[in-house]
Design an enzyme around this catalytic site. Structure first.
Site, short mmCIF file in Angstrom:
data_model
loop_
_atom_site.label_atom_id
_atom_site.label_comp_id
_atom_site.label_asym_id
_atom_site.label_seq_id
_atom_site.Cartn_x
_atom_site.Cartn_y
_atom_site.Cartn_z
N THR A 15 -51.07 119.69 -46.26
CA THR A 15 -50.82 120.49 -45.21
C THR A 15 -50.45 119.40 -43.85
OG1 THR A 15 -51.72 122.46 -45.99
CG2 THR A 15 -51.67 122.33 -43.57
N SER A 64 -51.53 118.82 -52.65
CA SER A 64 -52.54 118.03 -53.43
C SER A 64 -52.87 118.98 -54.76
CB SER A 64 -53.89 118.23 -52.65
OG SER A 64 -54.53 119.62 -52.49
N THR A 97 -56.09 119.45 -48.77
CA THR A 97 -57.59 119.88 -48.83
C THR A 97 -57.80 120.56 -50.00
OG1 THR A 97 -56.90 121.81 -47.35
CG2 THR A 97 -57.74 119.86 -46.04
N ASP A 98 -57.06 121.15 -50.79
CA ASP A 98 -57.15 122.08 -51.90
C ASP A 98 -57.73 121.23 -52.89
OD1 ASP A 98 -55.69 123.99 -50.30
OD2 ASP A 98 -54.20 124.12 -51.93
#
Ligand code: ASP
Length: 330
Positions: A15, A64, A97-98
């Site tokens: 992101t 990710s 971040t996932d």
């Protein structure tokens, strides 16, 4: 005056690197996509040049969800070279971040270097009001210059908080404070431009990968109310090399799973963890069939505090290192 430290910033995407997409007519399409480079990201951080001499490098620009264990091995090689040749005093890895907690944990299991290694990213893309990317990069670069952090192994810095790879979890889909240390305290925080350590976590074991090709197939299955457990058959027929089971509560499975489970255990190592967010799996409390004493006696290996995704990486990396599968030391 002290010499400026050299910090490498390695971008994988996420992101933080996303901006509104354009359709073929050049108009804004739907949603944000990875498109901002490592240089652009670092140039957008006010004051970063006063903290360190920053060397941005883009190795991927992807969401990710598309990363995998081979990317962890690639990062390990890059970081080892930067550390061994004294090119960098610390490394920041920027990604989505996932899967950040899994990438950070897997890297922590493989890496053994004497420089700080910090993961960061953003919950809000650069086009959003109060985008958190620039402050996360600044915090991560500050953390990467703080030598004692190297003793904690790989850490995640988000929202000015520093988390050990083994404890960190993304716990919210939107909140800039989405990352928390479950089962342990935060390593520290950034305050007034400095690292404050609160619960320094000691780096634990690292594995030497001896065989990464092909990547071992290791599954993860979660127990749910009334599930007959038929999916266990799949892991046998598809020749998986290992399985992690997220069991109920302290480590409990339905009794009707047991005949099939015995067939799985005969074929591959199986790790037992809990689908509950916090607390270790038990080893010696409940005595009924399908409870932890019975499951461990049948050959399941208790995961300690590791959740399903982290236990899966632990098992996968143990197999790649040719190690006997034993209870993780957490
Ligand atoms: N939502 C994600 C992020 O925070 C996208 C990704 O993980 O790549 O970066």
């Amino acid at each position: 005056m002290d010499k400026m430290l050299s910090i490498s910033v390695v971008l994988l995407g996420g992101t933080i690197s996303m901006a509104p997409s354009k359709n073929e007519k050049g108009n804004s399409g739907e949603g944000v996509v990875p498109s901002i480079t490592a240089d652009e990201l670092c140039n957008a951080v006010p004051g970063i040049e006063k903290i360190a001499s920053v060397k941005p490098k883009c190795i991927k620009l992807i969401a990710s969800a598309n990363l995998d264990i081979m990317d962890v091995i690639l990062l390990k090689k890059i970081i080892e070279e930067l550390a061994e040749k004294d090119i960098s005093d610390g490394v920041v890895i920027i990604q989505g971040t996932d899967t950040m907690e899994e990438m950070a944990f897997a890297l922590d299991l493989m890496l053994d270097v004497k420089i700080p290694v910090i993961f960061t990213g953003a919950m809000r893309s650069a086009n959003m009001v109060s985008a958190d990317g620039p402050s996360n990069i600044l915090g991560a670069v500050i953390a990467a210059t703080y030598k004692p952090l190297a003793n904690s192994g790989v850490v995640v810095l988000m929202n000015d908080e520093i988390h050990a790879a083994r404890f960190v979890q993304k716990c919210h889909t939107r909140d800039v404070g989405a990352f928390k240390s479950l089962n342990g305290g935060k390593v520290g925080q950034i305050c007034e431009g400095k690292v404050l350590l609160s619960a320094p976590v000691k780096k634990k074991q690292s594995f030497q990968i001896v065989n990464a090709h092909p990547v071992p197939k290791v599954g993860l299955i979660k127990a749910t109310l009334g599930d007959p457990g038929d999916l266990l058959e799949y892991y046998i027929s598809e020749n998986y090399q290992g399985l992690v089971i997220e069991a109920f509560g302290a480590g409990h499975l339905p009794e009707k799973w047991l005949p099939l489970l015995d067939r799985v255990i005969a074929k591959m190592p199986v790790i037992l963890c809990s689908r509950t967010a916090e607390g270790p799996v038990f080893e010696n409390s409940y005595g009924y069939p399908g409870a932890e004493i019975d499951l461990i006696a049948r050959g399941l290996v208790p995961a300690g505090i590791l959740d399903g995704p982290k236990a899966r990486l632990y098992l996968m990396i143990s197999i790649m290192a040719g190690q006997e599968i034993c209870k993780p030391d957490y």
